[in-house]
Design an enzyme around this catalytic site. Sequence first.
Site, PDB file in Angstrom:
ATOM      1  N   LYS A  26      15.317 -13.493 -14.954  1.00  0.00           N
ATOM      2  CA  LYS A  26      16.459 -14.558 -14.529  1.00  0.00           C
ATOM      3  C   LYS A  26      16.810 -15.171 -16.227  1.00  0.00           C
ATOM      4  O   LYS A  26      18.321 -14.927 -16.275  1.00  0.00           O
ATOM      5  CB  LYS A  26      15.922 -16.005 -13.787  1.00  0.00           C
ATOM      6  N   ARG A  96      13.853 -24.214 -13.878  1.00  0.00           N
ATOM      7  CA  ARG A  96      13.471 -22.263 -13.093  1.00  0.00           C
ATOM      8  C   ARG A  96      12.809 -21.873 -13.164  1.00  0.00           C
ATOM      9  O   ARG A  96      12.162 -21.546 -13.936  1.00  0.00           O
ATOM     10  CB  ARG A  96      15.195 -22.160 -12.793  1.00  0.00           C
ATOM     11  N   GLY A 105      12.098 -16.836  -3.220  1.00  0.00           N
ATOM     12  CA  GLY A 105      11.305 -18.052  -2.900  1.00  0.00           C
ATOM     13  C   GLY A 105       9.405 -18.233  -3.088  1.00  0.00           C
ATOM     14  O   GLY A 105       8.522 -18.966  -2.879  1.00  0.00           O
ATOM     15  N   MET A 107       8.947 -19.182  -6.340  1.00  0.00           N
ATOM     16  CA  MET A 107       8.449 -19.613  -7.478  1.00  0.00           C
ATOM     17  C   MET A 107       8.951 -20.855  -7.489  1.00  0.00           C
ATOM     18  O   MET A 107      10.571 -20.820  -6.051  1.00  0.00           O
ATOM     19  CB  MET A 107       8.275 -19.068  -8.506  1.00  0.00           C
ATOM     20  N   ARG A 351      21.527 -11.006 -11.189  1.00  0.00           N
ATOM     21  CA  ARG A 351      20.221  -9.430 -11.077  1.00  0.00           C
ATOM     22  C   ARG A 351      20.970  -8.376 -10.076  1.00  0.00           C
ATOM     23  O   ARG A 351      21.108  -8.619  -9.236  1.00  0.00           O
ATOM     24  CB  ARG A 351      18.563 -10.124 -10.310  1.00  0.00           C
ATOM     25  N   HIS A 467      16.169 -16.856   4.649  1.00  0.00           N
ATOM     26  CA  HIS A 467      13.806 -16.629   4.125  1.00  0.00           C
ATOM     27  C   HIS A 467      13.559 -15.508   4.853  1.00  0.00           C
ATOM     28  O   HIS A 467      13.179 -14.409   3.792  1.00  0.00           O
ATOM     29  CB  HIS A 467      13.162 -17.441   3.808  1.00  0.00           C
ATOM     30  N   SER A 776      -3.745  27.232  -2.497  1.00  0.00           N
ATOM     31  CA  SER A 776      -3.632  26.271  -1.802  1.00  0.00           C
ATOM     32  C   SER A 776      -4.373  25.160  -2.089  1.00  0.00           C
ATOM     33  O   SER A 776      -5.388  25.457  -1.503  1.00  0.00           O
ATOM     34  CB  SER A 776      -3.004  26.458  -0.100  1.00  0.00           C
ATOM     35  N   GLY A 778      -6.440  22.096  -0.955  1.00  0.00           N
ATOM     36  CA  GLY A 778      -6.590  21.207   0.460  1.00  0.00           C
ATOM     37  C   GLY A 778      -7.361  20.209  -0.274  1.00  0.00           C
ATOM     38  O   GLY A 778      -8.638  19.873  -0.577  1.00  0.00           O
ATOM     39  N   THR A 779      -6.046  18.934  -1.020  1.00  0.00           N
ATOM     40  CA  THR A 779      -6.964  18.127  -1.456  1.00  0.00           C
ATOM     41  C   THR A 779      -7.676  17.154  -0.771  1.00  0.00           C
ATOM     42  O   THR A 779      -7.862  16.161  -1.456  1.00  0.00           O
ATOM     43  CB  THR A 779      -5.629  17.215  -2.591  1.00  0.00           C
ATOM     44  N   ASN A 780      -7.490  17.172   0.610  1.00  0.00           N
ATOM     45  CA  ASN A 780      -8.327  16.125   1.481  1.00  0.00           C
ATOM     46  C   ASN A 780      -9.330  17.049   1.590  1.00  0.00           C
ATOM     47  O   ASN A 780     -10.442  15.232   1.045  1.00  0.00           O
ATOM     48  CB  ASN A 780      -7.733  16.495   2.684  1.00  0.00           C
ATOM     49  N   CYS A 843      -1.329  21.454  -0.605  1.00  0.00           N
ATOM     50  CA  CYS A 843      -1.192  21.810   1.560  1.00  0.00           C
ATOM     51  C   CYS A 843      -2.580  20.111   2.296  1.00  0.00           C
ATOM     52  O   CYS A 843      -2.311  20.131   3.323  1.00  0.00           O
ATOM     53  CB  CYS A 843      -1.492  22.147   2.235  1.00  0.00           C
ATOM     54  N   TYR A 863       4.794  24.818  -4.948  1.00  0.00           N
ATOM     55  CA  TYR A 863       5.231  23.731  -4.101  1.00  0.00           C
ATOM     56  C   TYR A 863       4.436  22.485  -3.360  1.00  0.00           C
ATOM     57  O   TYR A 863       2.839  23.335  -3.397  1.00  0.00           O
ATOM     58  CB  TYR A 863       5.809  25.179  -2.399  1.00  0.00           C
TER      59      TYR A 863
END
Length: 893
Positions: A26, A96, A105, A107, A351, A467, A776, A778-780, A843, A863
């Site tokens: 502001k 302000r 809303g 502050m 803003r 609001h 590939s 497998g990041t899990n 993947c 990819y």
Amino acid sequence: MTKWVYSFGGGEAEGSREMRELLGGKGANLAEMASLGLPVPPGFTITTEACNHFYAEGRKLPEGLTEEVETALAKIEALQGKRFGSREAPLLVSVRSGARSSMPGMMDTVLNLGLNDETVEALAASADRRFAYDSYRRFIQMYSDVVLGVDHHEFEAILEEEREARGAASDTELSAEDWETIVARFKALVEEINAAPFPQSPRDQLWGAIGAVFSSWMNARAITYRSLHDIPESWGTAVNVQAMVFGNMGDSSATGVAFTRDPATGEKALYGEFLVNAQGEDVVAGIRTPQYLTEAARIAAGSDAPSLETLMPEQFAEFAAHSDRLERHYRDMQDLEFTVERGRLWMLQTRNGKRTTRAALKIATAMAEEGLISREEAVMRIEPTSLDQLLHPTLDPKAERKVIAKGLPASPGAASGEIVFTPDKADILTKEGHAVILVRLETSPEDIQGMACARGILTSRGGMTSHAAVVARGMGKPCVSGAGALKIDHKAGTMTVLGKTYGEGDVITIDGSSGEVMEGRVAMLQPEVSGDFATLMQWADAARRLKVRANAETPEDARAARDFGAEGIGLCRTEHTFFQDDRIVAMREMIVAGDTQARRKALAKLLPLQRKDFLELFQAMRGLPVTIRLLDPPLHEFLPKGEHEIAEVAAAMGTDATLLGERILELTEANPMLGSRGCRLLLLHPEIPEMQTRAIIEAAQQAARLTGEPVTPEIMVPLVGMIGEFNRVKAVIDAAAAAVNEAGAPKIDYTVGTMIELPRAALRARELAGEAAFFSFGTNDLTQTTFGISRDDAASFLTRYQELGILEKDPFVSIDTDGVGALVRLAAHEGRAGRPDLKLGICGEHGGDPASIHFCEQAGLDYVSCSPYRVPVARLAAAQAVIGRTTASSETA
Ligand code: ADP
Ligand code: MG
Ligand code: MG
């Protein structure tokens, strides 16, 4: 010496828009507007550094601040020809808050500061008595609420009583004497509650308010908002002190808010609301119904109340010109506040405006076409995850619906859910798995948590800038506001409309795009990428390097993925199609088979089913690459459980249930996620990869014959850690493929690659790449095996770890760059050293996470693969990763 205070006004400013870290959003923009020569009431900004100092020093204001404030105050006095606390021409100010990024809303602002029993008389003499006392009571009310902690309801109760005693329907009917009486009662109330009179010294008032703004940085509402929006506590807030201008000085005065383009649709037209003879928050408070700024909007809404355009044509024209200038200056849609004081226009705030995703897309593409921004900037303006909003269903226009009320289309999208009347209940029921719609008279900042978990928000009061509307748009949730026909009784927990009463748990549907409220559930339509969305995606595609594929098993998912722009399937998990009823028994037979012969018998049943699945998948993907992972079932998910399932499988196999029970015990593993799965299972039973390869190659032959578009299947071996594992499984695949290729036509080319989901595989990447055509990630599993914890179990630790500062982000959502990411980088580098044309993809679920996609771009992968509905998100994130986040992204809602 640190400079704590920056002045603005009179056509110049010490700050600028570049200084938002120091001056808050502001303050920086007020300074910028002042420098541009726009009519901004003069004022000054106390820096966020002063706020940080305040907290670092046990809530003490920094030394030297008083002197700087006095100097800055004197500048305002000189410019305005008024004096703070003067009995002749008193200067009044607003105090302000203003953080770096806007916190609507959150502050609190205090208006009309500097009024006391003496200055109010001076104000009355110079202007008008009614106005002076109305301002004074507003000041007492706000100051007491924000600074002295007196609940605003207490004041409202007095107001209500006084209105009733006089038979007044609204505040505008109250006279100067009425306000004097009310002021006296307000002061008495404060004195009673606080055991001290309302502060009369303007300087005490000022320092009280400054301290309160700093303190409000740590109030519960602000803390919740920050945690919901990832705003660090260390930013702090600035304080703006600014000369008051009055929109409540009679009928030639007004106050309003505006957007340079429609924040819901993005349409290029000045859009806003105002009230005559009103101040500050009156427009957004929903007490009086605001009027439209433009004639066009008034006519479209069918409103009789005159627009600003006709009521104050000169001021409107000036405001429209400033709006235009600010939009071009900031090169983005602006959210503005203004006040007209006795015919004179003042600009109070600008803003970058919050907007719906649909509006963000329209605005970004339109601005690029207008030449205001480049296409790359347009691409950077959209927050990838916000596209989620458009990738969810909307109401089916053909579906039957029973409309029970109509309110304002405050935030687009449709939602069905059970009615709840309190934010707490919304929280509880959501945790129990219910979809809920939060129904309120109007919302307030305390309701944030409840709003965050509801599917949609419905209020009976408030306008487009209430609001509820602003916050819902920010959260990307459907919202209908101001549905006045609803009689909501919070105490009884009922909502009555059209003579029917609805209670908690009754299902309703709201459409935030039309404002309609409907009884029951209404059918929804699946989303599609078209219009501005499609245009922006094209621009994103032109910029990105990473390809985007989808994880899909079914033809429906494959088609959805293609429609969303997927360039192939990055992961088809073959075990996933075996959960269906008609196949699970055969699959179980195969798993529990005691010998090769029994297993071959079960596999023979599975072969045609698999081949059919693959054929449909290949047909749906029409020649695009498809990566099929060989069977990788955690055994426990497939072993029959309970008498019924065991009996079923025993019957199919022609054996005895007791014998089968023993076999199941034998197969039960202590730690199934680290048991005989992946390539271990495939090595143990080579007849499995043999059958699967046959199904894949035969399906590819059929697909090539049917579509004329040959697919190149990519066959992927899961959970490899050692080169020997990979080589042996590959040998089985090659032999089975050769047999099919000899027996039928056309000859199918295929590649064999491996998943990298164990640290050992990443470490041996160079060697693996010598044999594997692609990797590939497998990041899990790679995250589970790197951290040594299962994803489900990690959830309970994560919060604690984040509190303790051990971990910042959930590594199962965003790639942990120090651990999992380091392994990916290493494997990519080593793998390419072993095979320069090695194809690299990811993947895991990380493939749809923008931060992880950024990482994949930097790591040089080819990819990412994610769920079909994430494909557009991934395409956009991949483009942004290339363009680089050099332009500030707009505040997309
Ligand atoms: P918020 O950040 O919640 O919008 P603001 O500080 O912008 O809070 O102020 C709240 C309301 O008071 C706004 O409508 C604003 O335009 C108005 N206001 C703030 N300062 C002044 C002032 N100096 N003169 C007149 N109105 C003001
Ligand atoms: Mg404001
Ligand atoms: Mg895995």
